[in-house]
Scaffold this motif. Structure first.
Motif, PDB file in Angstrom:
ATOM      1  N   PHE A  62       1.036  -1.129   0.250  1.00 23.57           N
ATOM      2  CA  PHE A  62      -0.213   0.569  -0.241  1.00 23.57           C
ATOM      3  C   PHE A  62       0.910   1.156  -0.127  1.00 23.57           C
ATOM      4  O   PHE A  62       0.822   2.414   0.502  1.00 23.57           O
ATOM      5  N   THR A  74       6.245  -3.566   4.746  1.00 22.54           N
ATOM      6  CA  THR A  74       4.226  -3.627   4.963  1.00 22.54           C
ATOM      7  C   THR A  74       3.362  -3.491   3.650  1.00 22.54           C
ATOM      8  O   THR A  74       4.192  -3.658   2.528  1.00 22.54           O
ATOM      9  N   GLY A 119      -0.104  -4.455   2.720  1.00 24.61           N
ATOM     10  CA  GLY A 119      -2.661  -4.636   2.695  1.00 24.61           C
ATOM     11  C   GLY A 119      -2.496  -5.933   2.369  1.00 24.61           C
ATOM     12  O   GLY A 119      -2.761  -6.651   1.287  1.00 24.61           O
ATOM     13  N   PHE A 126      -4.414  -4.159   7.328  1.00 24.26           N
ATOM     14  CA  PHE A 126      -3.079  -2.931   7.081  1.00 24.26           C
ATOM     15  C   PHE A 126      -1.716  -3.739   8.403  1.00 24.26           C
ATOM     16  O   PHE A 126      -2.147  -4.022   9.427  1.00 24.26           O
TER      17      PHE A 126
END
Length: 209
Positions: free
Chosen positions: A127, A178, A180, A193
């Motif tokens: 994301f 990171t 999602g 997330f």
């Protein structure tokens, strides 16, 4: 000779009288008939104007509704920082320009699927910026797919239901790993997330309603 001239002039006089007669007949058209024609034309013009106004009104309402929808559907990282859940967010949504701006804690989640669901898909994407983050996916302790280079476009991974899905951080492209995820068919239409430092994992316990 005089009689011949008189006879020759008579048809001309007769034709003139016919023209004058027709002209007189046209002059005698009732006023009501003329007004009726004008009224019909006026009514037709008014109907066209009203129809035009109606379509303008409909167009304005549609534009207004779309403006409200898109304004209300704008997602930001602040919407998910507290619990990692993006309610109603679509797979592939982008929230920040780089991973180090996400400020997300690593979390585990429980996902409830709709009744009678036996299989599903997990959609996983980056994301933030596509910076080379790589993860591995396990299901019930077994490796399902290794070294997934997560991108802005979601990657689909088939999973059984119920199960426990683990996402393991393999490579950090910069700023932290990171991502999602979203599970089509879940009771709650939410996206999740998360952050997965290299060597650590996030668990998603998939249950049935």
């Amino acid at each position: 000779m005089a009689n011949y001239r008189q006879n020759k002039q008579r048809p001309k006089s007769h034709a003139t009288n016919q023209y004058e007669s027709r002209q007189t007949e046209n002059d005698d058209v009732p006023l009501e008939y003329t007004e009726s024609s004008v009224n019909r034309r006026s009514s037709s013009t008014e109907k066209k104007k009203n129809k035009h106004r109606l379509w303008i009104g409909i167009t304005v309402l549609i534009a207004f509704g779309m403006g409200i929808y898109f304004q209300g559907s704008t997602s930001t990282i602040k919407d998910v920082q507290s619990d990692g859940i993006g309610k109603g967010m679509q797979a592939g949504v982008l929230l920040v320009s780089s991973d180090d701006l996400a400020d997300l804690a690593a979390r585990d989640f429980k996902i409830e699927m709709k009744e009678n669901t036996t299989t599903s898909r997990m959609l996983i994407w980056d994301f933030a910026a596509e910076d080379g983050d790589v993860v591995t996916v396990k299901v019930d302790g077994n490796i399902l797919q290794t070294d997934i280079n997560i991108m802005n476009n979601p990657v689909a991974v088939d999973i059984p239901v119920p199960s426990v899905v683990e996402i393991i951080g393999v490579k950090d492209g910069g700023g932290g790993i990171t991502y999602g995820v979203k599970f089509p068919g879940a009771v709650h239409n939410s996206a999740y997330f998360n952050a997965a430092p290299v060597g650590s994992s996030n668990a998603y316990t998939i249950t049935v309603q």
